[in-house]
Design a protein around this motif. Structure first.
Motif, PDB file in Angstrom:
ATOM      1  N   ARG A 510       6.641   4.079 -19.188  1.00  8.93           N
ATOM      2  CA  ARG A 510       8.002   4.156 -19.728  1.00  8.93           C
ATOM      3  C   ARG A 510       8.386   2.807 -20.320  1.00  8.93           C
ATOM      4  O   ARG A 510       8.124   1.766 -19.707  1.00  8.93           O
ATOM      5  CB  ARG A 510       8.986   4.528 -18.614  1.00  8.93           C
ATOM      6  CG  ARG A 510      10.416   4.556 -19.118  1.00  8.93           C
ATOM      7  CD  ARG A 510      11.369   5.087 -18.101  1.00  8.93           C
ATOM      8  NE  ARG A 510      11.702   4.098 -17.081  1.00  8.93           N
ATOM      9  CZ  ARG A 510      12.529   4.344 -16.070  1.00  8.93           C
ATOM     10  NH1 ARG A 510      13.050   5.552 -15.932  1.00  8.93           N
ATOM     11  NH2 ARG A 510      12.802   3.413 -15.196  1.00  8.93           N
ATOM     12  N   ASP A 513      13.619  -0.084 -19.223  1.00  9.51           N
ATOM     13  CA  ASP A 513      14.894   0.554 -18.873  1.00  9.51           C
ATOM     14  C   ASP A 513      15.757  -0.479 -18.166  1.00  9.51           C
ATOM     15  O   ASP A 513      15.864  -0.481 -16.945  1.00  9.51           O
ATOM     16  CB  ASP A 513      14.637   1.769 -17.966  1.00  9.51           C
ATOM     17  CG  ASP A 513      15.930   2.514 -17.621  1.00  9.51           C
ATOM     18  OD1 ASP A 513      17.002   2.114 -18.107  1.00  9.51           O
ATOM     19  OD2 ASP A 513      15.864   3.490 -16.864  1.00  9.51           O
ATOM     20  N   ARG A 536      21.863   0.115 -22.750  1.00 11.50           N
ATOM     21  CA  ARG A 536      20.897   0.355 -21.677  1.00 11.50           C
ATOM     22  C   ARG A 536      19.636   0.982 -22.233  1.00 11.50           C
ATOM     23  O   ARG A 536      19.693   1.669 -23.254  1.00 11.50           O
ATOM     24  CB  ARG A 536      21.563   1.353 -20.703  1.00 11.50           C
ATOM     25  CG  ARG A 536      21.229   1.200 -19.291  1.00 11.50           C
ATOM     26  CD  ARG A 536      21.506   2.468 -18.487  1.00 11.50           C
ATOM     27  NE  ARG A 536      20.269   2.831 -17.812  1.00 11.50           N
ATOM     28  CZ  ARG A 536      20.148   3.842 -16.985  1.00 11.50           C
ATOM     29  NH1 ARG A 536      21.169   4.620 -16.738  1.00 11.50           N
ATOM     30  NH2 ARG A 536      18.986   4.087 -16.426  1.00 11.50           N
ATOM     31  N   GLU A 609      17.887  12.569 -19.688  1.00  9.55           N
ATOM     32  CA  GLU A 609      18.740  11.973 -18.659  1.00  9.55           C
ATOM     33  C   GLU A 609      20.215  12.078 -19.022  1.00  9.55           C
ATOM     34  O   GLU A 609      21.084  11.728 -18.237  1.00  9.55           O
ATOM     35  CB  GLU A 609      18.407  10.479 -18.492  1.00  9.55           C
ATOM     36  CG  GLU A 609      16.952  10.218 -18.176  1.00  9.55           C
ATOM     37  CD  GLU A 609      16.671   8.767 -17.877  1.00  9.55           C
ATOM     38  OE1 GLU A 609      16.630   8.417 -16.699  1.00  9.55           O
ATOM     39  OE2 GLU A 609      16.482   7.988 -18.837  1.00  9.55           O
ATOM     40  N   ASP A 633      19.523   9.866 -13.179  1.00  5.12           N
ATOM     41  CA  ASP A 633      20.548   9.585 -14.172  1.00  5.12           C
ATOM     42  C   ASP A 633      21.244  10.852 -14.645  1.00  5.12           C
ATOM     43  O   ASP A 633      22.457  10.858 -14.852  1.00  5.12           O
ATOM     44  CB  ASP A 633      19.938   8.850 -15.374  1.00  5.12           C
ATOM     45  CG  ASP A 633      19.852   7.368 -15.107  1.00  5.12           C
ATOM     46  OD1 ASP A 633      20.855   6.798 -14.655  1.00  5.12           O
ATOM     47  OD2 ASP A 633      18.775   6.779 -15.315  1.00  5.12           O
ATOM     48  N   ARG A 643      25.856   6.435  -9.868  1.00  6.54           N
ATOM     49  CA  ARG A 643      24.875   6.623  -8.795  1.00  6.54           C
ATOM     50  C   ARG A 643      24.803   5.446  -7.827  1.00  6.54           C
ATOM     51  O   ARG A 643      24.179   5.533  -6.787  1.00  6.54           O
ATOM     52  CB  ARG A 643      23.486   6.924  -9.394  1.00  6.54           C
ATOM     53  CG  ARG A 643      22.830   5.771 -10.105  1.00  6.54           C
ATOM     54  CD  ARG A 643      21.631   6.217 -10.942  1.00  6.54           C
ATOM     55  NE  ARG A 643      20.372   5.757 -10.404  1.00  6.54           N
ATOM     56  CZ  ARG A 643      19.235   5.689 -11.089  1.00  6.54           C
ATOM     57  NH1 ARG A 643      19.190   6.076 -12.361  1.00  6.54           N
ATOM     58  NH2 ARG A 643      18.134   5.259 -10.549  1.00  6.54           N
TER      59      ARG A 643
HETATM   60 MG    MG Z   1      16.768   6.957 -15.256  1.00  5.61          MG
END
Ligand code: MG
Ligand code: PEP
Length: 751
Positions: A510, A513, A536, A609, A633, A643
């Motif tokens: 990934r 992030d 983000r 997400e 998410d 969260r």
């Molecule tokens: Mg996430």
């Protein structure tokens, strides 16, 4: 693109101090770029001036003397406009400023390049050559490569320049508030148990400074200090090597500041002269360390602030080595660290130095500190109880992760019980669980179980527990833990290791992030009032193209000769996805042109997400090679519940009609387009969610590797047919109450 070994770590290790390191570094730069002279100007953020700190080729007497503002000279211009400045006959440029003491007139060609650590400007490299043909493109690229590696090492050197004054004696005040705690309640990162003596590292009331331990002896002499210094140096060198082996993705040069300081005259040298003048050795250590803490604490730069912990850490090690007590490593073994705040990089250093556990003031906690603590297998208890500040250095602590409680100086019978519990826990963890190669429901449906990997150190567990691949590699951890951007080469090594270790099984990398609660200490703080809705994940990458390209190139190179999957987090539209994929194509072209081996056909996936991505799941499924649902998410954005916010934690739930229905639609969209889809949020290991997911069509789950056996075991007891009926029922339900009663669970209590 880093194409050669442009590291400066060997110099950092060999240098006898900061000045020596800088001199050697400019010497190496001049040689590698092929210029007659190379000089380094460091930038001071407070005075906003550039000062010549090291040179090879100019008059060495000018070091520390020449200083200019950003408005002055070609050097100032390079940093002001953040670009390379190249001139033949620089004296003819109206911006040129002559410093006679530098003896610059002999040179005909000039080049200046700004140096950054992440996005923080550190200074300027200036190169001179006697010939008048100027510097060519290849030399610019070589210098750029070298400057990016030098940037990482320079942060440490800059910090030491900031602390040049000789320390004045000061007495720390270790006294805390009067009320002493016996029991501290909090939230633990896992179910581990830790026992040990308290060591105070935080910045809370009473312990901003290094404190003299209660059992200190004042009879140590200069020679015992020298022995302690030598021992500390040797230990840190061993520690650095050891951490690089076990935590190669996050620990490169992590102890470099420690090494540089130990060798630096203004640090250890000052301690030595104070001892020579009659100050007891432990007091000299504490006084010099606290002088540094005070000066560094005044700096507005987060990079320098971060060094405070390094300095205290070093003081702690020196004191332990001075005391020569039963701690042959001078580290935190047998101790529990109590801190008000810890950066992820500090957590790694403390875990590497064998601390038994960490007690952390809750406001200093962040989601990634707890994810990291789990991966590092160090028990951490977060507590917002102010009684934490009444803990004194040397208090005996028990940290119980099962009940989320810490005991301060408990009765001997309590200690005995917990020692037994801790022993059992460690033994149980060592027993390998029985896991099958494949996971099947009891009516024969295969469900593939993959691992979520945060650190390379998670890999052995994933392999031992037979993960069928890496369903999610969270690439941000090497970025979060270190105190500067990892170079393309460093990233390449991590990704390559991951791919090779998984021996042909699928690996999903990934892209970065960060943002939200994952902040980089070395990026300027943002003033976003809603960071989770801000710059983000993929939005950050698309705004910082050079960082994005470095990461993509590292991934593409790592995938050479293997299947490669690249995943974009927080995709909100087809347009985002196309833009991000376009950058992969750009990087493939760059690598092909440079004839660098790479994977030219990676599989590209989108994370689902955001509610907006769910609405265009069909289009995303059609254009992407795979989809991965990040339910951690997705739940927060669907329900509008942060969260990480404890106050609304009861509202953060996946057992919600909106979650079931949305998931069903997204899964259907993927299945209709024949696009592989997986779930990689925490619900993939949740027994109340797994039957729904399988019933709705999910065939691939990616979970914390430690949970693989229990997830497999649970799935083996399920039937696909029953799961399908179960899923159909759940999407018909319109209220939380109905769902809770159907699942047989209680509604979560309000905090
Ligand atoms: Mg996430
Ligand atoms: C998710 O959001 O579910 C996910 C797997 O990503 P992260 O937890 O890293 O945000």
């Amino acid at each position: 693109m880093a194409t050669q070994n442009s590291d400066f770590s060997d110099l950092l290790h060999k240098a006898s101090g900061v000045q020596d390191f800088l001199r050697k570094a400019v010497g190496r730069l001049a040689k590698r770029v092929g210029s007659d002279a190379c000089s380094l100007f460091l930038y001071d953020h407070v005075s906003q001036r550039l000062t010549l700190r090291a040179t090879e080729g100019l008059n060495p007497k000018a070091v520390g003397v020449i200083s200019l503002s950003l408005e002055e000279g070609l050097v100032g211009l390079a940093l002001r406009e953040q670009r390379v400045v190249r001139e033949t006959q620089p004296v003819n440029n109206p911006q040129f400023k002559l410093f006679p003491e530098a003896k610059e007139e002999q040179f005909r060609s000039f080049m200046a390049l700004p140096v950054f650590k992440g996005s923080t400007p550190l200074g300027v490299l200036a190169l001179h050559d006697r010939q008048d043909k100027g510097f060519d493109e290849a030399q610019v690229n070589r210098l750029r490569d070298l400057a990016s590696s030098l940037g990482a090492a320079l942060g440490d050197a800059q910090m030491l320049f900031d602390v040049a004054q000789p320390p004045e004696p000061r007495t720390p005040s270790p006294d805390g508030p009067v009320q002493r705690a016996e029991l501290i309640r909090g939230r633990a990162t896992g179910d581990g148990v830790a026992l040990g003596q308290a060591v105070l590292l935080g910045d809370g009331p009473g312990n901003a400074y290094l404190v003299l331990p209660p059992d200190v002896s004042f009879h140590e002499t200069k020679s015992s200090f020298q022995r302690a210094l030598k021992r500390s140096l040797e230990q840190i060198e061993v520690l650095q090597k050891e951490t690089e082996r076990t935590l190669s993705d996050v620990a490169s040069l992590i102890f470099s500041t420690h090494l540089l300081m130990l060798k630096d005259d203004s640090f250890s040298g000052t301690m030595e002269s104070m001892i020579g003048a009659g100050t007891p050795a432990p007091a000299a250590v504490v006084q010099v360390v606290n002088q540094y803490v005070e000066i560094l604490g005044k700096s507005p730069s987060p990079l320098i602030q971060e060094k405070i912990q390094d300095v205290k850490d070093l003081g702690h090690r020196l004191l332990r080595n001075l005391r020569k007590i039963d701690h042959p490593e001078g580290d935190y073994s047998g101790q529990i660290v109590v801190a008000e705040e810890l950066l992820p990089s500090e957590l790694v250093k403390i875990a590497a130095q064998h601390a038994e556990g960490i007690l952390l003031f809750a406001t200093g906690a962040s989601a990634h500190v707890s994810i990291l603590a789990k991966s590092l297998e160090i028990p951490v208890l977060f507590s917002d109880d102010k009684a934490l500040f009444t803990i004194r250095e040397g208090d005996f602590l028990i940290l119980d992760g099962f009940s989320g409680v810490s005991y301060v100086n408990p009765a001997p019978s309590v200690t005995t019980q917990f020692r037994q519990l801790s022993r059992h826990h460690k033994e149980a963890a060592l027993q390998a669980s029985a896991v099958h190669d494949k996971t099947l429901t009891n009516d024969g449906q295969a469900i593939r179980l993959l691992a979520n990997i945060n650190l390379l150190s998670d890999l052995p567990v994933a392999k031992r527990l037979k993960a069928e691949g890496v369903g999610l590699y969270r690439s941000e951890f090497p970025f979060i833990i270190r105190n500067d951007f990892p170079t393309e080469e460093e990233q390449y090594k991590v990704y390559r290791k991951l791919i090779l270790e998984m021996e042909g099984q699928e690996v999903v990398l990934r892209t970065l992030d960060i943002g939200g609660d994952k902040v980089l200490s070395y990026m300027p703080p943002t003033s976003e009032s809603n960071p989770f809705l801000g710059l983000r994940a993929i939005r950050f990458s698309l705004r910082n193209i050079s960082i994005f390209h470095e990461q993509l190139r590292a991934m593409l190179r790592a995938g050479h000769g293997h299947e490669l999957r690249i995943l974009f987090p927080l995709i909100s539209s087809l347009d985002d996805f196309r833009e991000a994929r376009g950058h992969v194509e750009d990087c493939v072209r760059q690598l092909a042109e440079a004839k660098v081996p790479h994977n030219a056909h990676p599989l590209i996936g989108a994370m689902i997400e955001l509610p907006s991505a769910c609405e265009v799941a069909g289009e995303l499924a059609q254009e992407s090679d795979f989809l991965c649902v990040g339910t951690n998410d997705l739940v927060q954005y669907l329900l509008g519940v942060d969260r990480t916010n404890e106050a609304v934690s009861n509202l953060y739930t996946a057992y919600h009609p909106a979650v079931y229905r949305t998931l069903q639609r997204v899964i259907r969209a993927a299945v209709n387009h024949d696009t592989p889809i997986s779930i990689c949020g925490e619900i993939a290991a949740d027994n109340y969610m797994i039957p729904f997911l399988i019933g709705a069509g999910i065939r691939k789950l990616s979970v914390n590797p430690k949970l693989l056996p229990q997830v497999q075991n649970f799935i083996e007891g399920l039937s696909l047919r029953n799961c399908q009926v179960h899923a159909e029922k759940l999407v018909q339900m319109g209220s939380l109450a109905e769902i809770h009663s159907y699942l047989g669970i209680e509604a979560p209590t309000k905090p």
